[in-house]
Design a protein around this motif. Structure first.
Motif, PDB file in Angstrom:
ATOM      1  N   TYR A  23       0.829  -1.204   0.000  1.00  0.00           N
ATOM      2  CA  TYR A  23       0.000   0.000   0.000  1.00  0.00           C
ATOM      3  C   TYR A  23       0.867   1.260   0.000  1.00  0.00           C
ATOM      4  O   TYR A  23       0.648   2.178  -0.791  1.00  0.00           O
ATOM      5  CB  TYR A  23      -0.929  -0.019   1.219  1.00  0.00           C
ATOM      6  CG  TYR A  23      -1.742   1.238   1.383  1.00  0.00           C
ATOM      7  CD1 TYR A  23      -2.738   1.566   0.468  1.00  0.00           C
ATOM      8  CD2 TYR A  23      -1.516   2.097   2.453  1.00  0.00           C
ATOM      9  CE1 TYR A  23      -3.490   2.725   0.614  1.00  0.00           C
ATOM     10  CE2 TYR A  23      -2.274   3.254   2.605  1.00  0.00           C
ATOM     11  CZ  TYR A  23      -3.251   3.558   1.689  1.00  0.00           C
ATOM     12  OH  TYR A  23      -3.984   4.706   1.840  1.00  0.00           O
ATOM     13  N   ALA A  69      -1.189  -5.671  -5.904  1.00  0.00           N
ATOM     14  CA  ALA A  69      -1.122  -5.311  -4.488  1.00  0.00           C
ATOM     15  C   ALA A  69      -0.435  -6.433  -3.716  1.00  0.00           C
ATOM     16  O   ALA A  69      -0.847  -7.588  -3.788  1.00  0.00           O
ATOM     17  CB  ALA A  69      -2.515  -5.065  -3.928  1.00  0.00           C
ATOM     18  N   ARG A 129      -6.383  -3.036   0.027  1.00  0.00           N
ATOM     19  CA  ARG A 129      -6.966  -2.182  -1.011  1.00  0.00           C
ATOM     20  C   ARG A 129      -8.024  -1.264  -0.384  1.00  0.00           C
ATOM     21  O   ARG A 129      -9.219  -1.474  -0.555  1.00  0.00           O
ATOM     22  CB  ARG A 129      -7.605  -3.051  -2.088  1.00  0.00           C
ATOM     23  CG  ARG A 129      -6.634  -3.980  -2.782  1.00  0.00           C
ATOM     24  CD  ARG A 129      -7.374  -4.840  -3.819  1.00  0.00           C
ATOM     25  NE  ARG A 129      -6.525  -5.855  -4.365  1.00  0.00           N
ATOM     26  CZ  ARG A 129      -6.556  -7.143  -4.036  1.00  0.00           C
ATOM     27  NH1 ARG A 129      -7.417  -7.575  -3.138  1.00  0.00           N
ATOM     28  NH2 ARG A 129      -5.740  -8.004  -4.605  1.00  0.00           N
TER      29      ARG A 129
END
Length: 160
Positions: A23, A69, A129
């Motif tokens: 992230y 991710a 996310r």
């Protein structure tokens, strides 16, 4: 090393390689990245942006590199979700909203607060996310209520 000067949203299909980013790593403007294959490229964007899972960097030769991710320590939050979400948001903590639960990154202080509010917490390793900002794609960068702060926003105080 080829530069990537642009990003396509939700365009990972057909990419020649993948780059796996946490992230924090998905918030960038200029940075050297290494793909799963070991190849490197230089991201050189006009401004700092939040890159999302499924986006693709476009190299100067037209090839695409998909963004994935990374898995990282997260906490699944269950309980009275409206109340818990309010407290998470009030602390400007990034939060992923899912059906029946919330997900935040590991943070002992926030976790203790949530437990104190009656939340059930489950630790996981998974891609994070979180929701983007309220005014468009990407992250909420904090907010400013002007020189009067929250008081003026909430109570209409004026300054002279």
């Amino acid at each position: 090393m080829l530069p990537a000067r642009s990003l396509l949203r939700n365009a990972a299909a057909g990419a020649m390689d993948r780059v796996v980013l946490s992230y924090d790593e998905r918030f960038l403007r200029r940075k050297r990245l290494t793909c799963e294959s070991g190849a490197s490229f230089m991201v050189d964007l006009a401004e700092t942006i939040s890159v999302e899972d499924g986006d693709a960097f476009v190299l100067d030769d037209g090839r695409k590199v998909a963004v994935v991710a990374a898995e990282e320590p997260v906490v699944r939050v269950e309980g009275h979700l409206p109340r818990l979400a309010w407290h998470i948001g009030n602390r400007h903590t990034p939060c992923q909203v899912a059906e029946g639960h919330l997900v935040i990154r590991r943070d002992p202080v926030i976790e203790a607060m949530l437990k104190g509010l009656g939340a059930t917490l489950t630790l996981h390793i998974a891609p994070f996310r979180p929701e983007g900002g309220a005014y468009g794609h990407g992250r909420t960068m904090g907010h400013d209520h002007g020189p009067a702060g929250h008081f003026a926003l909430n109570f209409g105080a004026t300054h002279g």
